[in-house]
Write a protein that holds these residues in place. Structure first.
Motif: not given
Length: 277
Positions: A100, A102, A256-257, A266, A277
């Motif tokens: 990710t 963020g 992303g996460c 994510s 991640d």
């Protein structure tokens, strides 16, 4: 399921993560590194295969659950198995894992991909994903405070979580404490302490893997579906890349996460190449 989908799923399902003849197998390592039972690790491996399949057939984006993501992370360290045996020889394309970047937009994107992943799963496999492996969205993106811990140096004590079982244990503890206090012999006190210890261990094991108690065959059957599949057609091994995690076609998203395939933030996969991640 379309014939191409079925053909692809059968190829992925036949893919061996546990190398024959190896004493310490992929499933052993996955179970050890995550503190899982061997049966649960096997079920996660089957769900990981389903996730890879979804990466190849999704046009929007796919994000895995955290247990599935752990299987993905581990498989990436088996470089020949992942890049050569799976991506090149089985899928005929790459699936990249991109962390990710963020921020709220990434978080919202992955949350959307995770929702669509669950819907695509139900559509392709004709069932809802298992809740003890594919958590709800809130749990998926909030229950992620993990660290690598040397359990040879530190003791791990599970935090109590309030539930009916916690309440029962509390009442049992009070009852046993009262009985021990009123007991005339040390033998009776030791007997009650033994009983409460056995009950605490049983409840702990149940909370760690409740599925195991519901169906003992789960350790052998896993969580796969042998009647679904999807062709990962239309792209050679070297020509499909992207910077996201969600589903099967290049969509220009970011990671992303989490983890997924083709357009996630994510986690997901992109263009049958994804990240996490």
């Amino acid at each position: 399921m379309e014939p191409n989908d079925l053909e692809l799923w059968q190829k992925i399902q036949a893919f061996e993560l546990d190398e024959p003849g190896v004493e310490f197998k992929f499933s052993d390592r996955l179970a050890r590194e995550n503190g899982w039972t061997k049966g649960y690790a096997k079920r996660v491996m089957e769900e990981y295969k389903k996730f890879i399949f979804l990466c190849c057939v999704s046009k929007q984006g796919v994000t895995p659950s955290d247990p599935v993501d752990q299987a993905w992370h581990l498989h990436l360290t088996f470089t020949r198995s992942y890049w050569t045996d799976l991506c090149k020889n089985t899928l005929n394309r790459e699936i990249h894992h991109n962390p990710t970047k963020g921020g709220r937009r990434e978080a919202a994107k992955f949350d959307g991909f995770y929702t669509s992943s669950n819907k695509l799963y139900a559509d392709k496999f004709g069932m809802q994903p298992p809740a003890n492996i594919w958590q709800d969205n809130y749990t998926r993106f909030s229950d992620i405070n993990f660290q690598r811990v040397n359990i040879g140096r530190y003791w791990l004590v599970k935090k109590p979580r309030f539930s009916v079982y916690s309440l029962v244990l509390l009442m049992l503890f009070i009852a046993c404490a009262t009985f021990i206090q009123a007991s005339d012999t040390i033998l009776s006190a030791l007997l009650m302490l033994g009983i409460i210890t056995v009950i605490i261990i049983a409840v702990y094991k149940w909370e760690s893997d409740p599925d195991r108690w519901k169906n003992k065959d789960d350790d052998r059957t896993g969580g796969g579906c042998s009647t679904a599949g999807s062709g990962c057609n239309g792209g050679d091994f070297t020509s499909h890349h992207s910077d996201h995690h969600s589903g099967g076609h290049d969509s220009g998203g970011h990671s992303g996460c989490g983890s997924g395939c083709s357009g996630c933030s994510s986690s997901g996969c992109s263009g049958c190449g994804g990240g996490g991640d």
